[in-house]
Design a protein around this motif. Structure first.
Motif, PDB file in Angstrom:
ATOM      1  N   UNK A  51     -34.808  14.756  30.137  1.00  0.00           N
ATOM      2  CA  UNK A  51     -35.546  15.370  29.036  1.00  0.00           C
ATOM      3  C   UNK A  51     -34.590  16.221  28.215  1.00  0.00           C
ATOM      4  N   UNK A  52     -34.927  16.422  26.960  1.00  0.00           N
ATOM      5  CA  UNK A  52     -34.097  17.212  26.053  1.00  0.00           C
ATOM      6  C   UNK A  52     -34.939  18.333  25.452  1.00  0.00           C
ATOM      7  N   UNK A  53     -34.398  19.538  25.458  1.00  0.00           N
ATOM      8  CA  UNK A  53     -35.061  20.680  24.849  1.00  0.00           C
ATOM      9  C   UNK A  53     -34.154  21.206  23.742  1.00  0.00           C
ATOM     10  N   UNK A  54     -34.604  21.081  22.498  1.00  0.00           N
ATOM     11  CA  UNK A  54     -33.829  21.522  21.346  1.00  0.00           C
ATOM     12  C   UNK A  54     -34.163  22.983  21.061  1.00  0.00           C
ATOM     13  N   UNK A  55     -33.173  23.855  21.189  1.00  0.00           N
ATOM     14  CA  UNK A  55     -33.378  25.287  20.941  1.00  0.00           C
ATOM     15  C   UNK A  55     -32.543  25.786  19.761  1.00  0.00           C
ATOM     16  N   UNK A  56     -31.823  24.886  19.115  1.00  0.00           N
ATOM     17  CA  UNK A  56     -30.868  25.286  18.079  1.00  0.00           C
ATOM     18  C   UNK A  56     -31.534  26.083  16.958  1.00  0.00           C
ATOM     19  N   UNK A  57     -32.546  25.487  16.309  1.00  0.00           N
ATOM     20  CA  UNK A  57     -33.177  26.162  15.170  1.00  0.00           C
ATOM     21  C   UNK A  57     -33.857  27.458  15.594  1.00  0.00           C
ATOM     22  N   UNK A  58     -34.526  27.451  16.741  1.00  0.00           N
ATOM     23  CA  UNK A  58     -35.205  28.665  17.217  1.00  0.00           C
ATOM     24  C   UNK A  58     -34.208  29.791  17.487  1.00  0.00           C
ATOM     25  N   UNK A  59     -33.002  29.429  17.934  1.00  0.00           N
ATOM     26  CA  UNK A  59     -32.009  30.456  18.268  1.00  0.00           C
ATOM     27  C   UNK A  59     -31.347  31.068  17.033  1.00  0.00           C
ATOM     28  N   UNK A  60     -31.487  30.417  15.889  1.00  0.00           N
ATOM     29  CA  UNK A  60     -30.819  30.914  14.678  1.00  0.00           C
ATOM     30  C   UNK A  60     -31.320  32.297  14.271  1.00  0.00           C
ATOM     31  N   UNK A  61     -32.589  32.570  14.499  1.00  0.00           N
ATOM     32  CA  UNK A  61     -33.150  33.849  14.056  1.00  0.00           C
ATOM     33  C   UNK A  61     -33.380  34.818  15.219  1.00  0.00           C
ATOM     34  N   UNK A  62     -32.841  34.503  16.395  1.00  0.00           N
ATOM     35  CA  UNK A  62     -33.045  35.359  17.562  1.00  0.00           C
ATOM     36  C   UNK A  62     -31.810  36.236  17.783  1.00  0.00           C
ATOM     37  N   UNK A  63     -32.002  37.327  18.502  1.00  0.00           N
ATOM     38  CA  UNK A  63     -30.905  38.261  18.774  1.00  0.00           C
ATOM     39  C   UNK A  63     -29.854  37.624  19.673  1.00  0.00           C
ATOM     40  N   UNK A 112     -26.162  38.174  21.943  1.00  0.00           N
ATOM     41  CA  UNK A 112     -25.286  39.146  22.612  1.00  0.00           C
ATOM     42  C   UNK A 112     -23.903  39.159  21.972  1.00  0.00           C
ATOM     43  N   UNK A 113     -23.481  37.989  21.525  1.00  0.00           N
ATOM     44  CA  UNK A 113     -22.188  37.837  20.863  1.00  0.00           C
ATOM     45  C   UNK A 113     -22.319  36.671  19.902  1.00  0.00           C
ATOM     46  N   UNK A 114     -21.224  36.084  19.518  1.00  0.00           N
ATOM     47  CA  UNK A 114     -21.287  35.025  18.498  1.00  0.00           C
ATOM     48  C   UNK A 114     -22.136  33.825  18.921  1.00  0.00           C
ATOM     49  N   UNK A 115     -22.121  33.469  20.193  1.00  0.00           N
ATOM     50  CA  UNK A 115     -22.801  32.236  20.615  1.00  0.00           C
ATOM     51  C   UNK A 115     -23.820  32.433  21.741  1.00  0.00           C
ATOM     52  N   UNK A 116     -23.695  33.503  22.504  1.00  0.00           N
ATOM     53  CA  UNK A 116     -24.605  33.725  23.633  1.00  0.00           C
ATOM     54  C   UNK A 116     -25.799  34.578  23.207  1.00  0.00           C
ATOM     55  N   UNK A 117     -26.950  34.244  23.777  1.00  0.00           N
ATOM     56  CA  UNK A 117     -28.176  34.945  23.451  1.00  0.00           C
ATOM     57  C   UNK A 117     -28.380  36.132  24.391  1.00  0.00           C
ATOM     58  N   UNK A 118     -29.340  36.984  24.049  1.00  0.00           N
ATOM     59  CA  UNK A 118     -29.689  38.098  24.933  1.00  0.00           C
ATOM     60  C   UNK A 118     -30.418  37.560  26.159  1.00  0.00           C
ATOM     61  N   UNK A 119     -30.417  38.344  27.224  1.00  0.00           N
ATOM     62  CA  UNK A 119     -31.041  37.932  28.488  1.00  0.00           C
ATOM     63  C   UNK A 119     -32.510  37.561  28.320  1.00  0.00           C
ATOM     64  N   UNK A 120     -33.253  38.280  27.475  1.00  0.00           N
ATOM     65  CA  UNK A 120     -34.679  37.977  27.326  1.00  0.00           C
ATOM     66  C   UNK A 120     -34.896  36.587  26.716  1.00  0.00           C
ATOM     67  N   UNK A 121     -33.953  36.094  25.935  1.00  0.00           N
ATOM     68  CA  UNK A 121     -34.036  34.722  25.413  1.00  0.00           C
ATOM     69  C   UNK A 121     -34.045  33.721  26.557  1.00  0.00           C
ATOM     70  N   UNK A 122     -33.074  33.869  27.443  1.00  0.00           N
ATOM     71  CA  UNK A 122     -32.943  32.930  28.566  1.00  0.00           C
ATOM     72  C   UNK A 122     -34.131  33.036  29.515  1.00  0.00           C
ATOM     73  N   UNK A 123     -34.621  34.249  29.755  1.00  0.00           N
ATOM     74  CA  UNK A 123     -35.784  34.414  30.634  1.00  0.00           C
ATOM     75  C   UNK A 123     -37.021  33.769  30.044  1.00  0.00           C
ATOM     76  N   UNK A 124     -37.171  33.835  28.726  1.00  0.00           N
ATOM     77  CA  UNK A 124     -38.375  33.322  28.086  1.00  0.00           C
ATOM     78  C   UNK A 124     -38.387  31.798  27.966  1.00  0.00           C
TER      79      UNK A 124
END
Length: 175
Positions: A145-157, A159-171
């Motif tokens: 299965x494939x889960x596309x998160x690219x567009x959703x991650x564009x407007x999310x906080x 941690x650095x240039x490419x990694x998301x905050x912990x709450x992103x990964x938990x959610x």
């Protein structure tokens, strides 16, 4: 149930838990973990899953569900091309296809800014995502299965240039 709280022995219903652990791989194909048996991390981890987890199906009931994501670090490999990345992803999927009950490919996140100071630009990451989608769309496997998160991650906080905050990964597993 937390696996670590389960008493030892086959009689416990604790062993029906669906979580067995977490293994981190930073690349679709690398040589960070080498043994006399295998040259790549991916082959070594797949072999371990097969030897340890899959030999205990009497306890776990099913092979593991494997969640993969690669590309954000792969793009930093010197002189890597999209074609080479695509070959590495094919290698990863082939290596794990008989070891995992199901494979979930979690797409790459978007960079914080489309800044050419970094190799992870919107264009380059979309190219890598398109490579994965080509592989999966041509696959006859029904266990991926494939889960596309690219567009959703564009407007999310981030941690650095490419990694998301912990709450992103938990959610990710909750929606």
């Amino acid at each position: 149930t937390d696996f670590l709280d389960c008493p030892i022995g086959n009689g416990s219903s604790c062993y029906d838990a669906s979580y067995g652990g977490y293994v981190s791989m930073e690349f679709a194909k690398d040589a960070e973990i080498q043994t006399e048996e295998y040259n790549t991390s991916q082959e070594n981890i797949a072999s371990r899953f097969d030897r340890v987890w899959n030999k205990r199906l009497d306890v776990w009931k099913n092979k593991p569900i494997c969640v993969f994501s690669a590309g954000n670090h792969d793009i930093l490999v010197e002189n890597i091309t999209t074609a080479a990345y695509e070959n590495n992803v094919r290698f990863l999927l082939k290596t794990f296809q008989n070891v995992c009950e199901h494979i979930v490919w979690l797409g790459n996140t978007a960079p914080l800014r489309d800044d050419t100071e970094y190799k992870q630009t919107v264009e380059s990451m979309r190219d890598f995502e398109a490579a994965v989608q080509r592989i999966l769309s041509s696959s006859t496997s029904d266990v991926i299965s494939y889960v596309n998160v690219f567009d959703a991650s564009m407007s999310y906080f981030h941690n650095d240039h490419i990694h998301m905050r912990d709450d992103w990964y938990r959610s990710l597993g909750n929606d």
